[in-house]
Design a protein around this motif. Structure first.
Motif, PDB file in Angstrom:
ATOM      1  N   PRO A 102     -48.008  27.681 -14.521  1.00  0.00           N
ATOM      2  CA  PRO A 102     -48.296  27.339 -16.046  1.00  0.00           C
ATOM      3  C   PRO A 102     -49.706  26.583 -16.144  1.00  0.00           C
ATOM      4  O   PRO A 102     -50.525  26.638 -16.921  1.00  0.00           O
ATOM      5  CB  PRO A 102     -47.339  26.366 -16.581  1.00  0.00           C
ATOM      6  CG  PRO A 102     -46.116  26.896 -15.912  1.00  0.00           C
ATOM      7  CD  PRO A 102     -46.509  27.345 -14.192  1.00  0.00           C
ATOM      8  N   GLN A 132     -45.586  37.988 -17.201  1.00  0.00           N
ATOM      9  CA  GLN A 132     -45.699  37.161 -15.990  1.00  0.00           C
ATOM     10  C   GLN A 132     -46.953  37.348 -15.182  1.00  0.00           C
ATOM     11  O   GLN A 132     -47.403  36.465 -14.455  1.00  0.00           O
ATOM     12  CB  GLN A 132     -44.622  37.359 -14.966  1.00  0.00           C
ATOM     13  CG  GLN A 132     -43.267  37.198 -15.241  1.00  0.00           C
ATOM     14  CD  GLN A 132     -43.067  35.785 -15.342  1.00  0.00           C
ATOM     15  OE1 GLN A 132     -43.874  34.818 -14.667  1.00  0.00           O
ATOM     16  NE2 GLN A 132     -42.341  35.307 -16.618  1.00  0.00           N
ATOM     17  N   THR A 174     -47.856  33.718 -18.205  1.00  0.00           N
ATOM     18  CA  THR A 174     -47.628  32.505 -17.539  1.00  0.00           C
ATOM     19  C   THR A 174     -48.933  32.238 -16.863  1.00  0.00           C
ATOM     20  O   THR A 174     -49.738  32.577 -16.007  1.00  0.00           O
ATOM     21  CB  THR A 174     -46.773  32.260 -16.401  1.00  0.00           C
ATOM     22  OG1 THR A 174     -45.416  32.893 -16.847  1.00  0.00           O
ATOM     23  CG2 THR A 174     -46.718  30.967 -15.666  1.00  0.00           C
TER      24      THR A 174
END
Length: 345
Positions: free
Chosen positions: A79, A58, A245
């Motif tokens: 994203p 993450q 991400t």
């Protein structure tokens, strides 16, 4: 909420702002040692057997580097590579990580991460039961060592245990951040205030500005790439880790040199603090950037951090009708790998 600091004379001016009646607080930090309640910062804990694996997917940090000694900067992105929050990551115990960031972003980041935490043995906990205290000044390391019995850490490193953490932060003067349970904060504050002058957290925020260190606020959530606040120049992005991400966009911006705006430090000719998001304008009123942080310095001049166009010839600039004078950053705009920072003691 901040009874531990309003009782000994702190005055709450906003949810994230505490002030004292200390005269010339910013100058006090130049000439002596000060102690400040860091009520603008908040804490999010990630706990569980899968906490490291969960965070690794993450965040921009190489999570394994957060080993109880090194406490790296990191960032969480969408994203599309836009920042949801930037933070300092520390390990406080086995299977227990802690994130320090602007308090206004803690709830939204927790909500975002909870969407993915369900697939891991990892729990997110918003820590409203913790207090953060800052020490600034030449004698800050010695004072912390005496009062906490901890050797002062270097910048972006930590000392302590699961009950109390002492962190080194950059700035024009030595800076240390203390994290501990709120129920213990009053007693520690009283001991520190015996040898350090109490000041509001604006003084700590000014030192962040002078260090070229921007903490994202809700005003700029999901709006900026990490490189727009020079995060890779501060060691906040690992380009040696695997996917996380937003990683593809962040890496592309770095390797293709596609960052069209950068964080700059500036002084305004005037004592008016511009609101966050105020435009940096050309002589004909065209906006080429915006303000991320602003505080009054020791001479009652507004110092700011702003994201500004990287075009070389911008001409005269202003913010809120005040002349904009760009100042030198205390670091070069080049990649600094956190892996190299971790090796420093």
């Amino acid at each position: 909420m901040h009874d531990w600091i309003t009782a000994p004379g702190g005055r709450q001016e906003a949810e994230d702002r505490i002030a004292f009646d200390t005269p010339a607080p910013a100058r006090q930090a130049l000439d002596g040692t000060v102690v400040a309640p860091l009520v603008h910062l908040g804490v999010l804990d990630v706990i569980g057997p899968d906490a490291e694996q969960f965070l690794q997917g993450q965040t921009s940090a190489q999570v394994g580097l957060a080993d109880g000694d090194f406490a790296p900067l990191t960032v969480f992105c969408t994203p599309k590579g836009r920042m949801l929050a930037n933070a300092q990551l520390l390990r406080v115990a086995e299977e227990h990580f802690r994130l320090l960031m602007h308090r206004g972003l803690v709830p939204s980041l927790a909500e975002h991460l909870n969407k993915f935490a369900a697939f891991y043995k990892a729990d997110l906990r918003v820590r409203d039961d913790l207090a953060l205290i800052g020490l600034i000044g030449r004698e800050a390391p010695a004072l912390a060592e005496v009062r906490l019995d901890l050797a002062p850490p270097t910048v972006w490193h930590q000392r302590g245990d699961a009950d109390i953490q002492l962190l080194g932060h950059p700035g024009p003067r030595p800076r240390l951040l203390i994290c501990l349970a709120t129920k213990r904060a009053s007693a520690l504050w009283a001991r520190l205030a015996e040898q350090a002058t109490p000041v509001g957290n604006a003084v700590w925020c000014l030192q962040d500005i002078q260090a070229g260190l921007a903490w994202l606020t809700p005003a700029h959530r999901d709006a900026l790439l990490p490189q727009m606040i020079n995060w890779e120049a501060l060691g906040g992005i690992s380009f040696k880790k695997g996917c996380y991400t937003g990683q593809e966009v962040v890496a592309r911006a770095h390797f293709r040199g596609q960052v069209k705006r950068r964080l700059v430090r500036a002084q305004l000719e005037g004592g008016e603090l511009p609101p966050l998001g105020s435009p940096v304008e050309t002589a004909d009123g065209k906006a080429l950037g915006e303000v991320l942080a602003a505080e009054l310095d020791a001479y009652d001049q507004a110092e700011i951090l702003a994201v500004l166009s990287t075009k070389e010839d911008l001409g005269p600039l202003s913010v809120a009708g005040q002349r904009f004078k760009q100042l030198k950053l205390p670091y070069p705009i080049e990649r600094l790998d956190p892996e190299s920072l971790a090796a420093r003691t």
